[in-house]
Design a protein around this motif. Sequence first.
Motif: not given
Length: 563
Positions: A374-398
Motif C-alpha cells: 500500500d504505497w504511501r508515495g515516497f521516493g528516493c534520489i538515485n545518484p547512480f548510473r545504470d552501470d554502477g558509477g555515479l552520474v556527472d552532476l553537470r549532466d543533471y542541473p536539477r
Amino acid sequence: MPGLCPVEAALKERVTAGAQERGAIFTRREVVDFVLDLVGYTTDRPLQDMRLLEPAFGEGDFLVPAAQRLLDAYRTHRPAGQRDPVNDLKDALRGIELHGESFDGTHGKLMALLGKAGFSDPQCSALADVWLNQGDFLLTAFPEIFTHVVGNPPYVRQELIPDALMTEYRQRFKTIFDRADLYIPFIEKSLTHLADGGHLGFICADRWMKNRYGGPLRRMVAEGFHLKAYVDMVDTSAFHTEVIAYPAITVMAREKPGPTRIAHRPAIDARTFSDLATRLLSRKPLEASSPVKEIVAVTRGSEPWILESSDQLALVRRLEDSFPTLEEAGCAVGIGVATGADAEFIGPHDELDVEEDRKLPLVMTRDIANGRVDWRGFGCINPFRDDGGLVDLRDYPRLARYLEFRKARIASRYVARKNPANWYRTIDRIDPALARQPKLLIPDIKGEALIVHEEGRLYPHHNLYFITSDRWNLKALQAVLLSGIARLFVSIYSTKMHGGYLRFQAQYLRRIRLPRWEEVPQPVGDALTIAAEQGDVAACNQAVFKLYNLSREERAALGGNGE
C-alpha cells in the motif's frame, strides 16, 4: 599518560572506569547459588582439594558465596590431626579484578567472612591476599589450572576498549573475531585453564551462541568441551539492574562431548532453582513433562547452536541434509538501500525536484504493514548510473541544485568523508533494475514472518530484505515462507529479542532449505501459488507439508496440526 606504554596507559584508565564502561553487571544471589550448584561446587564435596576461579569478580557476587561454601565444606571434610588452615585453603580460590574500588570492597568482604568463621587477623589477611589478584584477567599469566570457573564476565563492546588494548587482546586470543565483545576472550581463556573434568559456569550474553562473531568460540567448544547445560535467562530478573543483553547460563566441561540439557526462563527463586539443578544434573532419563529437555549434537564446528527443542532440531537437520539452500535453489537475498541521510535522499516522490530518471519510487516497512503493498508515495534520489558509477552532476542541473542545497548534511556522512569526490553517493549502490523486478519483501523485526509480494514497481528501503528469483515462482515461494518454514529456520538460527520478536535478516533467510523448482510436482506448486494468492496460511502449511514430505511429528514441530 607520560612514561607509560599505550597498553599500560589504557589499563590505568580502566582501573578507575565506571560500571557501564567496564561492563559491570551484578548477579542476584539465587542465580549465583544456582550456577555453583550446576558446576558441582557444593558443600558435600571436599572443596579444599579443588580450585575455583572467578575471572572478573567485581563486588564478589560469585567469589564470596563460593568462599562461604569452601569454609562450610572445610569444616565437614577437614582431615584429622593438626592442620594449617591457611595452607589447606590458600590454593582453593582465585579471583581477578581490574577495578580498584571493586577489588578493595571484595577484599573487605572476604576478611569479614573469614573473621566470622574464626580465623585470626593474620590468617584472614594471608588468605584474602593470596585468593585475590588485581589486574586484567586477559593479560594475567596463570600457571594453574582450575576445577571450576564461575562468574559473569564483563559485557563490553569493542568501541569502549582503547585501541592499544584491543590490539593486544587480538594478538593473544584466537576467538576475537569481527565485532566480538569482551566476554568472548574471557570464555576462551577460562576454558583454556580448565582442568580435565573441570566445569565452567557463566551467566552472560547469549549472542555468541548464534551470531557471526561467535563462530571461532563455538568451534573451540565443539572441538574440546562438552556443552552440558544451557538455561535461557532472557526476560528474567537475574541481575540487580535491568540489562540490555540477552543472558543465558552456560555450563561447559572439559570432557567428551555429549547431550545438552536445556531449560528456559525459570522463576528466580531458590526452590525453583534447586529443582531445576537436580533435573539438569540427573543422569536419569527425563520425563516427557519435565521442564528440562535434552538435545544431542548441539555443537557442530562453528555452526550456530540450536537450543530450542529436539524435535525442531531434528527437522532442521533433516531438511538441511535433504534440500539445497534458498540461494542454491536459484533465489537471491538482499537488503534495501541505506542512504546515510534519509531526510535528504528520501521524500514524497512527486515533490523531489530532480530529473525524473534520478528518483525511484521507494517501498518502506509501513507500506506493507497490512501484508500487501500500500504505497504511501515516497521516493528516493538515485545518484547512480545504470552501470554502477555515479552520474556527472553537470549532466543533471536539477539534481545538482537539489544536492548542493543539502551538501553540508550529505557530505558529513562517513561514506562521503572517506571519498570526498563522491560525496553525493548513497551508502549502498542503487540498481534501478531491482525496482522493476518482482520480489518478496520481508521486514527485519517481526514476531511472525511477514512476506509480501511486490510486482516490480518499487525499490526497497534499507529496513526491508528482499528475495528475487528467475527460477522459482515467487507466489509459490511466498507460500513456503508464509508457512512455518521461514519462522522455523529464523527462530532456530537468530538471536533472541525481547518480546519474542525475531530478526528476519539475510544471514538467517539464506539458511532456509528449498527444493529446486523443477523438482516440485505441478499440483504442489499450484497449491502453493493459490494459497499465497488467497493469503491462506493454513493452506500454505498444508501445501508445504507435501512439498517437504513432512511426517506427522515433523508437522507438529513446524507448528502444523499434523493432519
